[in-house]
Design a protein around this motif. Structure first.
Motif, PDB file in Angstrom:
ATOM      1  N   THR A   1      12.922 123.905  54.722  1.00 20.09           N
ATOM      2  CA  THR A   1      13.283 124.823  53.657  1.00 20.09           C
ATOM      3  C   THR A   1      14.580 125.302  53.307  1.00 20.09           C
ATOM      4  O   THR A   1      15.381 125.824  54.288  1.00 20.09           O
ATOM      5  CB  THR A   1      12.119 126.103  54.029  1.00 20.09           C
TER       6      THR A   1
ATOM      7  N   VAL B   1       5.657 126.456  58.850  1.00 22.37           N
ATOM      8  CA  VAL B   1       5.132 127.225  57.794  1.00 22.37           C
ATOM      9  C   VAL B   1       3.544 127.736  57.802  1.00 22.37           C
ATOM     10  O   VAL B   1       2.777 127.172  58.322  1.00 22.37           O
ATOM     11  CB  VAL B   1       5.413 126.358  56.574  1.00 22.37           C
TER      12      VAL B   1
ATOM     13  N   SER C   1       3.501 129.339  51.780  1.00 24.45           N
ATOM     14  CA  SER C   1       4.921 128.824  51.970  1.00 24.45           C
ATOM     15  C   SER C   1       5.190 127.477  50.924  1.00 24.45           C
ATOM     16  O   SER C   1       4.031 126.715  50.820  1.00 24.45           O
ATOM     17  CB  SER C   1       5.237 128.308  53.211  1.00 24.45           C
TER      18      SER C   1
ATOM     19  N   VAL D   1       7.418 124.280  51.064  1.00 26.75           N
ATOM     20  CA  VAL D   1       8.261 123.467  51.980  1.00 26.75           C
ATOM     21  C   VAL D   1       8.480 121.880  51.246  1.00 26.75           C
ATOM     22  O   VAL D   1       7.551 121.366  50.814  1.00 26.75           O
ATOM     23  CB  VAL D   1       7.564 123.575  53.261  1.00 26.75           C
TER      24      VAL D   1
ATOM     25  N   THR E   1      -1.660 126.722  58.852  1.00 30.92           N
ATOM     26  CA  THR E   1      -0.108 126.678  59.294  1.00 30.92           C
ATOM     27  C   THR E   1       0.109 125.270  59.484  1.00 30.92           C
ATOM     28  O   THR E   1      -0.725 124.691  59.766  1.00 30.92           O
ATOM     29  CB  THR E   1       0.353 127.561  60.451  1.00 30.92           C
TER      30      THR E   1
END
Length: 467
Positions: free
Chosen positions: A53, A61, A65, A67, A125
């Motif tokens: 990132t 993350v 998010s 990424v 996540t």
């Protein structure tokens, strides 16, 4: 590659794009190249090796998010050689038994052979070490494959129809359309476009298998394979063969290409050129569609023709003739209107407030008129007619149409040695809010934004003559 790594490290600034480039080389040195398994498969599993990132590696993350991710292996094609990167999704198991998900919006190559996936985390996540299922969007992949294979057929057709001087100068293919740039010094004629399309579609209808072979680069080039613009090749190359020659023996297209392609030429289904234009000196661009996109485009064109046929109440086949008739009528009406305006102006009508005959200003005969509804292109022939009435003097015409004004000044006879048409036209245009005028000492024109100030334009010219 070693020189590129060193240059990237030397350019390191600690942030932004240059920092990210340096980071990718460091990741590539540590992890090695990405194993691409997407030529035959659109799905696979892989391990998350790194998440980046803002140019820096991160430990994890969460939902929402964005990424960049590197996997040990991937079926996602990274943008290269003018083919756009794949899109799709990934899934993984969370420690609590739920499923994590992310969209893959693009894939780019970094540090030569590192496939970097742009992700949007939609659920859960994600951290390095996770095992994920990677799935390429099958419809977009199929459309991109068809478009990419069609560019190879297009390249061959261009060389067959236009000549061997044609070479690729750039391309971009994705799931929407083809954009192909090539060397050629003139626009392609409608007949040439028809011949190019006919060739490509003839090879599509052959429905022959697309053949790919890994070969030594020098041997491939010696065997007649063409290299494509903008593509980088190693010692071992992929050689793509498509179709059979339409005249004689041999293959229709043989080129080096590392991209993804159709299994058979028939998978392209349909090829249609929708635009041709010049983009640089000696370089032309073709935009084209294949498959369902081409079919929809043709349906849209047919709908336009059907709409005109319904409006004219004629069969579709008679629409061109009806349009030609209407265009001829329009030109005749414009001609008749221009003649009516000319006759009206010569007769002193048109709503002008200026006197019908010339007046003397500082020893110069001036014929000045404001002409409502008369545009700039109609003023010149009217001025020429007025020259017959005033062979020695100044003719000042201000046409007013659609709220704007056009000033025309003609200077005849001995007045040419006393005044300049350009100076007088500029004075009128400036008084009407314009920037200036141009022309010759005996004839000049200029436009003004405010036709309501026509009277002020006339007054400005007279003031200029009075000195």
């Amino acid at each position: 590659m070693a020189r590129q790594r060193e240059q990237a490290r030397e350019a390191w600034t600690g942030s932004g794009q240059v920092a990210a480039a340096g980071e990718w080389f460091a990741i590539r040195d540590r992890l090695g190249p990405t194993d691409f398994v997407g030529y035959d498969d659109g799905e696979g599993t892989g391990e998350v090796l790194a998440l980046v990132t803002d140019g820096r590696e991160v430990d994890g993350v969460k939902t929402g998010s964005k990424v960049q991710a590197v996997f040990d292996r991937t079926p996602f094609y990274a943008e290269s050689g003018g083919q756009a990167g794949d899109q799709g999704e990934i899934e993984w198991a969370m420690p609590d038994g739920s499923v994590g998900r992310a969209r893959v919006t693009d894939v780019q190559k970094q540090a030569g052979d590192l496939f970097v996936h742009d992700l949007e985390i939609t659920q859960g996540t994600l951290a390095p070490g996770a095992r994920v299922r990677l799935a390429v969007d099958p419809d977009r992949r199929a459309a991109t494959r068809a478009n990419h294979s069609a560019t190879h057929l297009l390249h061959a057709a261009l060389r067959n129809v236009l000549g061997a001087h044609v070479s690729q100068k750039g391309q971009m293919v994705d799931g929407e359309r083809i954009r192909f740039d090539f060397s050629h010094g003139a626009p392609i004629t409608p007949d040439e476009i028809d011949r190019i399309e006919a060739e490509v579609n003839a090879v599509v209808r052959q429905n022959l298998p697309a053949e790919t072979e890994l070969m030594d680069q020098k041997k491939a080039m010696a065997a007649g394979a063409m290299a494509l613009f903008g593509e980088k090749y190693g010692d071992t190359v992929r050689v793509l063969t498509l179709g059979e020659a339409l005249a004689g023996q041999g293959a229709y297209s043989v080129e080096l290409c590392g991209g993804t392609h159709v299994a058979r030429t028939g998978d392209i289904a349909l090829f249609k050129i929708v635009q041709e234009q010049g983009v640089a000196a000696g370089v032309r661009r073709i935009e084209a569609l294949t498959g369902e996109s081409a079919r929809r485009w043709l349906l849209d064109q047919a709908a336009v023709a059907k709409g005109l046929a319904d409006q004219f109440k004629v069969p579709v086949s008679e629409v061109p003739a009806r349009v030609a008739t209407l265009e001829a009528q329009r030109r005749q009406l414009e001609k008749d209107l221009a003649e009516t305006k000319r006759q009206l102006a010569m007769g002193g009508g048109g709503g002008g407030a200026a006197p019908a005959g010339p007046e003397e200003v500082n020893g110069v005969q001036v014929l000045a008129r404001v002409m409502e509804g008369v545009g700039g292109k109609d003023l010149r022939p009217i001025a020429e007619e007025f020259k017959k009435q005033l062979p020695d003097g100044v003719i000042l015409l201000v046409g007013v149409a659609e709220g704007k004004g056009t000033v025309t000044v003609a200077v005849t006879g001995s007045a040419q040695g006393k005044v300049s048409a350009v100076d007088l036209a500029r004075a009128a245009v400036t008084a009407m809010g314009g920037q200036g005028a141009g022309g010759r000492p005996d004839f000049a024109q200029g436009g003004a934004p405010d036709g309501a100030k026509a009277g002020e334009g006339l007054a400005a010219v007279k003031a200029a003559l009075e000195g």
